[in-house]
Every structure is written in structure tokens, then in C-alpha cells.
Design a protein around this motif. Sequence first.
Motif, PDB file in Angstrom:
ATOM      1  N   LEU A 175       0.955  -1.175   0.106  1.00 48.17           N
ATOM      2  CA  LEU A 175      -0.062   0.039  -0.106  1.00 48.17           C
ATOM      3  C   LEU A 175       0.874   1.097   0.041  1.00 48.17           C
ATOM      4  O   LEU A 175       0.693   2.255  -0.672  1.00 48.17           O
ATOM      5  CB  LEU A 175      -1.003  -0.088   1.279  1.00 48.17           C
ATOM      6  CG  LEU A 175      -1.981  -0.995   1.200  1.00 48.17           C
ATOM      7  CD1 LEU A 175      -2.733  -1.013   2.710  1.00 48.17           C
ATOM      8  CD2 LEU A 175      -2.906  -0.808   0.048  1.00 48.17           C
ATOM      9  N   ASN A 176       1.818   1.431   0.773  1.00 47.04           N
ATOM     10  CA  ASN A 176       2.848   2.396   0.835  1.00 47.04           C
ATOM     11  C   ASN A 176       3.691   2.646  -0.375  1.00 47.04           C
ATOM     12  O   ASN A 176       3.937   3.712  -0.642  1.00 47.04           O
ATOM     13  CB  ASN A 176       3.744   2.120   2.147  1.00 47.04           C
ATOM     14  CG  ASN A 176       4.662   3.193   2.233  1.00 47.04           C
ATOM     15  OD1 ASN A 176       4.159   4.023   2.671  1.00 47.04           O
ATOM     16  ND2 ASN A 176       6.031   2.980   2.380  1.00 47.04           N
ATOM     17  N   GLN A 177       3.659   1.563  -1.193  1.00 43.71           N
ATOM     18  CA  GLN A 177       4.669   1.750  -2.610  1.00 43.71           C
ATOM     19  C   GLN A 177       3.717   2.389  -3.457  1.00 43.71           C
ATOM     20  O   GLN A 177       4.031   3.060  -4.761  1.00 43.71           O
ATOM     21  CB  GLN A 177       4.910   0.460  -2.800  1.00 43.71           C
ATOM     22  CG  GLN A 177       6.123   0.000  -2.351  1.00 43.71           C
ATOM     23  CD  GLN A 177       6.687  -1.333  -3.209  1.00 43.71           C
ATOM     24  OE1 GLN A 177       5.816  -2.266  -3.559  1.00 43.71           O
ATOM     25  NE2 GLN A 177       7.992  -1.740  -3.238  1.00 43.71           N
ATOM     26  N   ASN A 178       2.416   2.367  -3.250  1.00 44.77           N
ATOM     27  CA  ASN A 178       1.496   2.524  -4.375  1.00 44.77           C
ATOM     28  C   ASN A 178       0.961   4.305  -4.200  1.00 44.77           C
ATOM     29  O   ASN A 178       0.224   4.335  -3.268  1.00 44.77           O
ATOM     30  CB  ASN A 178       0.232   1.776  -4.560  1.00 44.77           C
ATOM     31  CG  ASN A 178      -0.516   1.865  -5.642  1.00 44.77           C
ATOM     32  OD1 ASN A 178      -0.792   2.947  -6.065  1.00 44.77           O
ATOM     33  ND2 ASN A 178      -1.100   0.693  -6.140  1.00 44.77           N
ATOM     34  N   PRO A 179       1.273   5.087  -5.091  1.00 48.90           N
ATOM     35  CA  PRO A 179       0.868   6.413  -4.926  1.00 48.90           C
ATOM     36  C   PRO A 179      -0.527   6.516  -4.828  1.00 48.90           C
ATOM     37  O   PRO A 179      -1.190   7.521  -3.896  1.00 48.90           O
ATOM     38  CB  PRO A 179       1.171   7.079  -6.107  1.00 48.90           C
ATOM     39  CG  PRO A 179       2.201   6.029  -6.888  1.00 48.90           C
ATOM     40  CD  PRO A 179       1.987   4.735  -6.451  1.00 48.90           C
ATOM     41  N   TYR A 180      -1.611   5.463  -5.088  1.00 52.42           N
ATOM     42  CA  TYR A 180      -3.055   5.808  -5.068  1.00 52.42           C
ATOM     43  C   TYR A 180      -3.248   5.694  -3.530  1.00 52.42           C
ATOM     44  O   TYR A 180      -4.371   6.272  -3.308  1.00 52.42           O
ATOM     45  CB  TYR A 180      -3.501   4.541  -5.827  1.00 52.42           C
ATOM     46  CG  TYR A 180      -5.002   4.408  -5.701  1.00 52.42           C
ATOM     47  CD1 TYR A 180      -5.869   5.020  -6.638  1.00 52.42           C
ATOM     48  CD2 TYR A 180      -5.674   3.676  -4.755  1.00 52.42           C
ATOM     49  CE1 TYR A 180      -7.088   5.232  -6.392  1.00 52.42           C
ATOM     50  CE2 TYR A 180      -7.039   3.752  -4.686  1.00 52.42           C
ATOM     51  CZ  TYR A 180      -7.905   4.333  -5.334  1.00 52.42           C
ATOM     52  OH  TYR A 180      -9.168   4.225  -5.531  1.00 52.42           O
ATOM     53  N   PHE A 181      -2.503   5.352  -2.839  1.00 53.67           N
ATOM     54  CA  PHE A 181      -2.833   5.048  -1.208  1.00 53.67           C
ATOM     55  C   PHE A 181      -2.045   6.014  -0.572  1.00 53.67           C
ATOM     56  O   PHE A 181      -2.314   6.156   0.569  1.00 53.67           O
ATOM     57  CB  PHE A 181      -2.668   3.635  -0.671  1.00 53.67           C
ATOM     58  CG  PHE A 181      -3.308   2.710  -1.629  1.00 53.67           C
ATOM     59  CD1 PHE A 181      -4.637   2.138  -1.256  1.00 53.67           C
ATOM     60  CD2 PHE A 181      -2.795   1.916  -2.712  1.00 53.67           C
ATOM     61  CE1 PHE A 181      -5.253   1.482  -2.124  1.00 53.67           C
ATOM     62  CE2 PHE A 181      -3.424   0.817  -3.371  1.00 53.67           C
ATOM     63  CZ  PHE A 181      -4.637   0.647  -3.245  1.00 53.67           C
ATOM     64  N   LYS A 182      -1.746   7.105  -1.096  1.00 43.96           N
ATOM     65  CA  LYS A 182      -0.743   8.128  -0.393  1.00 43.96           C
ATOM     66  C   LYS A 182      -1.539   8.817   0.737  1.00 43.96           C
ATOM     67  O   LYS A 182      -0.915   9.281   1.672  1.00 43.96           O
ATOM     68  CB  LYS A 182       0.065   8.902  -1.163  1.00 43.96           C
ATOM     69  CG  LYS A 182      -0.761   9.821  -1.889  1.00 43.96           C
ATOM     70  CD  LYS A 182       0.311  10.689  -2.939  1.00 43.96           C
ATOM     71  CE  LYS A 182      -0.206  12.034  -3.611  1.00 43.96           C
ATOM     72  NZ  LYS A 182      -1.480  12.539  -3.452  1.00 43.96           N
ATOM     73  N   ASP A 183      -2.895   8.895   0.364  1.00 48.26           N
ATOM     74  CA  ASP A 183      -3.694   9.812   1.189  1.00 48.26           C
ATOM     75  C   ASP A 183      -4.449   8.997   2.316  1.00 48.26           C
ATOM     76  O   ASP A 183      -5.085   9.455   3.181  1.00 48.26           O
ATOM     77  CB  ASP A 183      -4.670  10.603   0.896  1.00 48.26           C
ATOM     78  CG  ASP A 183      -3.813  11.790  -0.076  1.00 48.26           C
ATOM     79  OD1 ASP A 183      -2.980  12.532   0.551  1.00 48.26           O
ATOM     80  OD2 ASP A 183      -4.240  12.426  -1.108  1.00 48.26           O
ATOM     81  N   LYS A 184      -4.334   7.529   2.365  1.00 47.95           N
ATOM     82  CA  LYS A 184      -5.122   6.760   3.304  1.00 47.95           C
ATOM     83  C   LYS A 184      -4.117   6.761   4.698  1.00 47.95           C
ATOM     84  O   LYS A 184      -3.051   6.535   4.679  1.00 47.95           O
ATOM     85  CB  LYS A 184      -4.997   5.518   2.733  1.00 47.95           C
ATOM     86  CG  LYS A 184      -5.637   5.095   1.283  1.00 47.95           C
ATOM     87  CD  LYS A 184      -7.254   5.280   1.492  1.00 47.95           C
ATOM     88  CE  LYS A 184      -7.700   5.412   0.043  1.00 47.95           C
ATOM     89  NZ  LYS A 184      -9.014   5.707  -0.104  1.00 47.95           N
TER      90      LYS A 184
END
Length: 396
Positions: free
Chosen positions: A31-40
Motif C-alpha cells: 500500500l505504501n509503495q503505491n501512490p494511489y494510497f498516499k492519502d490513506k
Amino acid sequence: MLSENQNLPKNTYHYIIAGGGMAGLSLAFYLNQNPYFKDKKILIIDREEKNVNDHTWCFWETGTSPFEEIIAQKWKGVWFHGTENFSQFLDLQDYVYKMIRGIDFYEYIIPILKQNSNITFLQADILEVAETVKTNKGDFDASEYVFDSCYRSKYNNPKHHNMLQHFKGWVIETTKPVFKIDEPILFDFRTEQKDELRFVYVLPHSETKALIEFTIFSDNLISQEEYEFYLKKYIEETLKAGEYQIKPEEYQISETEFGIIPMSDEPHEASPSPKVIRIGTSGGYVKASTGYTFQRSQRYLQNLVKSLEHNKVEKNGMQLNRWKGFLDTVLLNVMLHHRTPQDSVFTSFFKYNKASKVLKFLDEDTSVFEDIMFINTVPKPPFIRAAWDVLVKKMF
Ligand SMILES: Cc1cc2nc3c(=O)[nH]c(=O)nc-3n(C[C@H](O)[C@H](O)[C@H](O)COP(=O)(O)OP(=O)(O)OC[C@H]3O[C@@H](n4cnc5c(N)ncnc54)[C@H](O)[C@@H]3O)c2cc1C
């Protein structure tokens, strides 16, 4: 403009990861590697600090691991010591057998995750997992998903096949250089079988240090003294590193590992809410007939992250293939019902197939044609009886 995080009420996170062990931390890593989840906003809860070497994970693959930097050892070939004097050093061809130490895994992933201010770690006892996760340090809500790796199924449904893989391992250090660093032992069946599947594996860390693990597939556990008896017997009588026999005064135990892994084809109980997704052992990621979980978890968790990214989360990333599931259950049935000596089944696998084909089969990557060719190399009557039994159980 308010950031997404600031909209969340107190003690609420987008995702809660209940259990920050192998599966929980791997998921957080992806999750941390994927920019899609950066605001989660993500909360990871575990009762342990994860600062001890509690596991040694081995797996094989053809490519590069996301954890390549912390692979402690990798091997292009392995020893196999089977029945009827079948002993061979097997070339793994495209595959590499790799080892990660638990402590290296934790010390690599946790600092990376801590750099992300949206990820919070909490050391606490989890008391209940639902949309609200109750702990001894307070209750926490997930606005989107809870990923649960703490849940343990009872695995007691008699309509299904339930066994245990249990093992004790010692990292030993020897006074003389006795291990060959490039020659691990994947399976050594030269140990009393007692109508179960019993084997030892040896993972050399250096010429003077190796993990020796005594493993049993069965439906009952033995005492700690018994595991130790067989470990000692193996080290001092069976294991010949080169032609050298290790004497009792020539080694010391520097680490101990013990584990029990469920080997089960029992479907997992429904989770308490569609928002709770079970992962790792809790999610049934364990390969029922072998207990291998590490690499499957990486595969399934990467699928899960992809489905989260596309808002299409229906399952926990596991790819269910009924044919592969059937083959796995048949093998489990042969072992559970002692239909034929199990050490000879595994010997047939490696004697009549290339090692790379066995690894591909165990990874469930073989085609149906390859499966049939593979099945052709095992003793037929016990497998036919097992297949019939599995089909009958599935029908009624
Ligand atoms: C010693 C050992 C060696 C293994 N070696 C291999 C191997 O070589 N290859 C392979 O493929 N598989 C191996 N396995 C199987 C599998 O890969 C591991 O069990 C793996 O750790 C499973 O990951 P997990 O996240 O499901 O469980 P874990 O890694 O055990 O993570 C679960 C986490 O939840 C936490 N937790 C549980 N309950 C609570 C609670 N109530 N409150 C707070 N925290 C809680 C625990 O502290 C833990 O950190 C091994 C298993 C063991 C036990």
C-alpha cells in the motif's frame, strides 16, 4: 482545502491492519509503495514489537523479490534425501530458493512504513475485530476496510481435511567449518517416519552456522523434548556435512524456532462484516498440502492491493482454482489417511520429475496437461482412492 485525513473522526482510519506480522506488514508495504494510497490513513496494530527473529521464511521464485535486499541466502540447487537411497543434489533451473530472516523483514519494512506520516503503529492486544477494532488501548474504527491477520479458524469440521504442520528448528554454530554454503537440504526423509510425514531441512547460513528444522505433517503434536530428541539424533547421526560427522561437543544452539501451521481445505468462516478482509493464515493463504505461505501471501496481497486500487474488492486476493484445490485436497487426503508411505510420495515427486517442475506444480502454476503428466509419476491406487473419497465428500 482539507486533506482527506482531516475529515476523519478521532480514532478512525481508512484502513486498519489487525496483526502486523508477515501478511499485515507485507500488505502495508505494498500500500505504501503505491501512490494511489498516499492519502490513506492506516493503523497497524500488533501486540508484539517485532524485534526478535521469530521466523525464517523460505520460498522459491523465478524473478526478483520485492524483498530482494534482505534475502539472507539464495540457492540454485538443493539436496533431496528420499526413500530407497534416492539422494540427489537437484538443479532448480529457472528457480532460486531464497531465505528471509524474520528480524531482517521487520527491520526493513517497519522503518520504511514509519517514514509515512499517514501510517500509525500501535502495540496493543486486539480483543475483537469487526468494523470497530477493540483493543486493550481503546477502540478504533475503519472507514473503509479492516485487514485481519489475527483470526484463527478452529479447523475442526470433519467434512474437511485438517492436519497440522509442526516443527522445531535450531540454528546451530559449529566449532569447525562443516556446512557447504551452496548446498541446503530441502527435504531429508532419513528420519523415523512413525506412519506420518517427518523430515528435516538444513539451511546453511555459513560454513559454521545452519538452521536445522525437524518437521512433521500429522494431526497431533509431540512434546518439545521429542522434537529435540530427533533434532539431536539428526545432527549427531544422520547429517554428514561432507563426510564429517558433527560431535555433540562441536556445536551450540544459538537460536530456536517453533511453529504450527494449519494444513486445511476447510473453507474459512465468513468474516463479521464485508468491511473485514482476512489475510495471511487467517485468510486461508496457506497451501493446504505443504504449509508454504510466504510467497503465496505476496501474490495474493499484490492482487488485493490491485483490487483496492480499482475499487473492486470482493475477496482477499486469493485466486481460487477448483482443479488446483482438488489436487491439493487429494494430496492432503493421502497424507491424512496414511494411504501410502508419505515419504515415498514426495520421493516420487522429485525422482520422476525435474525439481523445477515440482516447484512449479506446488506453486499451482502448471497447466492441466503438466498436472496430468505429474500425477502420472505418483503411486496410482492410493491417489485414486483419495480422489474418490474427496469427490464423495464434496457431493454429500
Ligand atoms: C516459525 C515459522 C516458520 C515458517 N516458515 C515458513 C517458510 O519457510 N515458508 C513459508 O512459506 N511459510 C512459512 N511459515 C508459514 C507462514 O509463512 C508464517 O506463519 C507467516 O508468518 C504467516 O503470516 P501471518 O501474517 O498470517 O501470521 P503472523 O506472521 O504470525 O502475523 C500475525 C500477527 O498478528 C499478531 N497478533 C495475533 N493475535 C493478536 C492479538 N490478539 N492482538 C495483537 N496482535 C495479535 C501477532 O503478534 C503477529 O505479529 C512459517 C511459520 C512459522 C510459525
